[in-house]
Design a protein around this motif. Structure first.
Motif, mmCIF file in Angstrom:
data_model
loop_
_atom_site.group_PDB
_atom_site.id
_atom_site.type_symbol
_atom_site.label_atom_id
_atom_site.label_comp_id
_atom_site.label_asym_id
_atom_site.label_seq_id
_atom_site.Cartn_x
_atom_site.Cartn_y
_atom_site.Cartn_z
ATOM 1 N N LEU A 93 0.664 -1.191 -0.106
ATOM 2 C CA LEU A 93 -0.509 0.160 -0.337
ATOM 3 C C LEU A 93 0.788 1.437 -0.273
ATOM 4 C CD1 LEU A 93 -2.888 -0.854 2.091
ATOM 5 C CD2 LEU A 93 -2.922 -0.448 -0.146
ATOM 6 N N MET A 94 1.870 1.037 0.849
ATOM 7 C CA MET A 94 3.407 2.332 0.842
ATOM 8 C C MET A 94 4.151 2.603 -0.909
ATOM 9 S SD MET A 94 6.189 2.389 3.353
ATOM 10 C CE MET A 94 5.416 2.600 3.874
ATOM 11 N N ASP A 95 3.866 1.682 -1.523
ATOM 12 C CA ASP A 95 4.293 1.975 -2.703
ATOM 13 C C ASP A 95 4.213 1.891 -4.032
ATOM 14 O OD1 ASP A 95 5.078 -0.594 -2.040
ATOM 15 O OD2 ASP A 95 7.103 -0.153 -2.300
ATOM 16 N N ILE A 96 4.101 0.401 -4.098
ATOM 17 C CA ILE A 96 3.304 -0.332 -5.131
ATOM 18 C C ILE A 96 1.550 0.035 -5.621
ATOM 19 C CG2 ILE A 96 2.720 -2.883 -6.475
ATOM 20 C CD1 ILE A 96 6.004 -2.557 -6.044
ATOM 21 N N ASP A 97 0.806 -0.262 -4.860
ATOM 22 C CA ASP A 97 -0.275 0.630 -4.723
ATOM 23 C C ASP A 97 -0.098 1.800 -5.545
ATOM 24 O OD1 ASP A 97 -3.563 0.694 -4.068
ATOM 25 O OD2 ASP A 97 -2.848 2.135 -3.563
ATOM 26 N N GLU B 277 -5.660 4.491 13.832
ATOM 27 C CA GLU B 277 -6.810 5.788 13.496
ATOM 28 C C GLU B 277 -6.703 7.327 13.629
ATOM 29 O OE1 GLU B 277 -10.616 5.757 13.117
ATOM 30 O OE2 GLU B 277 -10.396 4.527 12.723
ATOM 31 N N LYS B 278 -6.029 7.695 14.790
ATOM 32 C CA LYS B 278 -5.614 9.018 14.695
ATOM 33 C C LYS B 278 -4.846 9.142 13.598
ATOM 34 C CE LYS B 278 -1.057 8.455 17.336
ATOM 35 N NZ LYS B 278 -0.034 8.728 18.526
ATOM 36 N N PHE B 279 -5.345 8.963 13.068
ATOM 37 C CA PHE B 279 -3.910 9.646 11.587
ATOM 38 C C PHE B 279 -4.619 9.328 10.419
ATOM 39 C CE2 PHE B 279 -0.189 8.245 13.633
ATOM 40 C CZ PHE B 279 0.139 9.198 14.669
ATOM 41 N N LYS B 280 -5.961 8.928 10.294
ATOM 42 C CA LYS B 280 -6.868 8.750 8.895
ATOM 43 C C LYS B 280 -6.534 9.524 8.095
ATOM 44 C CE LYS B 280 -11.213 6.708 8.171
ATOM 45 N NZ LYS B 280 -12.918 5.605 8.199
ATOM 46 N N ASN B 281 -6.869 9.505 7.159
ATOM 47 C CA ASN B 281 -7.232 10.400 6.026
ATOM 48 C C ASN B 281 -5.684 11.422 5.475
ATOM 49 O OD1 ASN B 281 -10.166 9.249 5.228
ATOM 50 N ND2 ASN B 281 -10.995 10.984 6.946
ATOM 51 N N ILE B 282 -4.909 10.771 6.229
ATOM 52 C CA ILE B 282 -3.331 11.925 5.988
ATOM 53 C C ILE B 282 -2.665 11.257 5.172
ATOM 54 C CG2 ILE B 282 -1.624 12.348 7.487
ATOM 55 C CD1 ILE B 282 -2.590 12.746 10.126
ATOM 56 N N PRO B 283 -1.878 12.057 4.191
ATOM 57 C CA PRO B 283 -1.400 11.179 3.244
ATOM 58 C C PRO B 283 0.128 10.363 4.114
ATOM 59 C CG PRO B 283 -1.319 14.037 3.185
ATOM 60 C CD PRO B 283 -2.360 13.675 3.898
ATOM 61 N N LEU B 284 0.074 9.306 3.393
ATOM 62 C CA LEU B 284 1.643 8.650 4.115
ATOM 63 C C LEU B 284 2.545 8.252 2.949
ATOM 64 C CD1 LEU B 284 2.497 6.525 6.030
ATOM 65 C CD2 LEU B 284 1.619 4.817 4.594
ATOM 66 N N SER B 285 2.064 8.596 1.823
ATOM 67 C CA SER B 285 2.900 8.251 0.359
ATOM 68 C C SER B 285 3.084 9.350 -1.218
ATOM 69 C CB SER B 285 3.758 6.708 0.002
ATOM 70 O OG SER B 285 2.437 6.158 -0.558
ATOM 71 N N ALA B 286 3.515 9.380 -2.003
ATOM 72 C CA ALA B 286 3.477 9.523 -2.996
ATOM 73 C C ALA B 286 4.247 9.414 -4.406
ATOM 74 C CB ALA B 286 3.732 11.457 -2.689
ATOM 75 N N ASP C 20 -5.918 4.702 5.357
ATOM 76 C CA ASP C 20 -7.216 4.689 5.005
ATOM 77 C C ASP C 20 -8.089 3.301 5.259
ATOM 78 O OD1 ASP C 20 -6.384 3.303 3.015
ATOM 79 O OD2 ASP C 20 -7.233 3.684 0.748
ATOM 80 N N ASP C 21 -8.907 3.202 5.364
ATOM 81 C CA ASP C 21 -9.712 1.692 5.769
ATOM 82 C C ASP C 21 -8.555 0.371 5.855
ATOM 83 O OD1 ASP C 21 -11.871 3.169 7.325
ATOM 84 O OD2 ASP C 21 -13.128 2.419 5.660
ATOM 85 N N ARG C 22 -8.007 0.241 4.041
ATOM 86 C CA ARG C 22 -7.019 -0.709 4.754
ATOM 87 C C ARG C 22 -6.532 -0.243 4.776
ATOM 88 N NH1 ARG C 22 -5.578 0.076 -1.715
ATOM 89 N NH2 ARG C 22 -5.439 2.199 -0.973
ATOM 90 N N TRP C 23 -5.159 0.471 5.507
ATOM 91 C CA TRP C 23 -4.849 1.030 5.890
ATOM 92 C C TRP C 23 -4.555 0.893 7.225
ATOM 93 C CZ3 TRP C 23 0.903 0.305 5.925
ATOM 94 C CH2 TRP C 23 1.123 0.809 5.024
ATOM 95 N N LEU C 24 -5.745 0.943 7.957
ATOM 96 C CA LEU C 24 -6.009 0.223 9.313
ATOM 97 C C LEU C 24 -6.650 -0.599 9.812
ATOM 98 C CD1 LEU C 24 -8.596 3.798 9.875
ATOM 99 C CD2 LEU C 24 -6.340 3.273 10.425
#
Length: 231
Positions: free
Chosen positions: A35-39, A216-225, A205-209
């Motif tokens: 989810l971090m990169d390949i996605d 949960e406290k970071f929900k909807n924050i961008p993790l990677s780009a 997102d929910d996949r990450w959670l």
């Protein structure tokens, strides 16, 4: 450059890149999620992966990105990394034509030879991203692409979490980490002669959670780009 130390919430002992990844190599792929990169790579509309005749995989690590590229039809992939232990694992995958120990900003690969220059999750270890964009520009042929997957500065600043690993005795170590803003990437890319063709941000997102319930406290924050640049 914003010092990561201003946001660090972990306070782990910090080691250099080669030592850190050398110690982490055997367990690295158990901790890095697609989810971090390949996605993010899957979201790009360009380049056409199957049309890539030669690709330079800078900071190739254990070969995750190269293996994915090979599966998409890229024909020849040359990889470099600072860490011999990571390269040994990449070698076992068989996706790369060549593998060598080198800095991503001074790869020693052939100038103007590559349809694609790609790097994933390495920029946080560079004090300045400019040399990485310049090296990619040296390697790429006219019309070639540079694709770079990065940690998102918003997550790094909000979470204060350095790139880190846990050794066999349960001790955690940080690997030298730097914060690079989106504007740092844009300035560096433009200065090196690249044109930004596409960008995507991956949010928690929910996949990450499902994988990281404590986030949960970071929900909807961008993790990677991911940034896709063209010459």
């Amino acid at each position: 450059m914003i010092p990561f130390s201003e946001f660090d919430t972990r306070g782990y002992e910090t080691v250099d890149v080669a030592a850190g990844y050398g110690a982490w190599a055997q367990t690295y792929e158990r901790t890095v999620e697609d989810l971090m990169d390949i996605d993010l790579l899957e979201r790009l509309t360009g380049p056409e992966w199957a049309s890539v005749r030669r690709a330079a995989d800078l900071g190739c690590g254990t070969g995750r990105t190269g293996e994915w590229l090979h599966g998409k039809g890229a024909q020849r992939i040359d990889g470099v990394d600072l860490t011999p232990e990571m390269l040994e694992i990449a070698k076992q995958k068989g996706a790369h034509e060549s593998l060598g120990v080198a800095d991503a900003t001074e790869s020693g690969l052939e100038s103007g030879a590559y349809d694609l220059v790609i790097s994933s999750l390495i920029d946080e270890h560079l004090p300045d991203v400019g040399p990485l964009y310049e090296e990619a520009a040296r390697l790429a042929r006219p019309g070639g692409w540079m694709v770079i997957v990065t940690y998102h500065p918003q997550f790094m600043i909000t979470a204060g979490m350095p790139t880190h690993y846990t050794d066999g005795e349960g001790r955690s170590y940080a690997i030298q980490t730097h914060v690079h803003l989106v504007s740092d990437h844009v300035r560096a890319g433009v200065a090196a002669g690249w044109r930004l063709a596409e960008m995507h941000e991956g949010i928690i997102d929910d996949r990450w959670l499902q994988l990281k319930p404590k986030w949960e406290k970071f929900k909807n924050i961008p993790l990677s780009a991911v940034y896709a640049w063209q010459r």
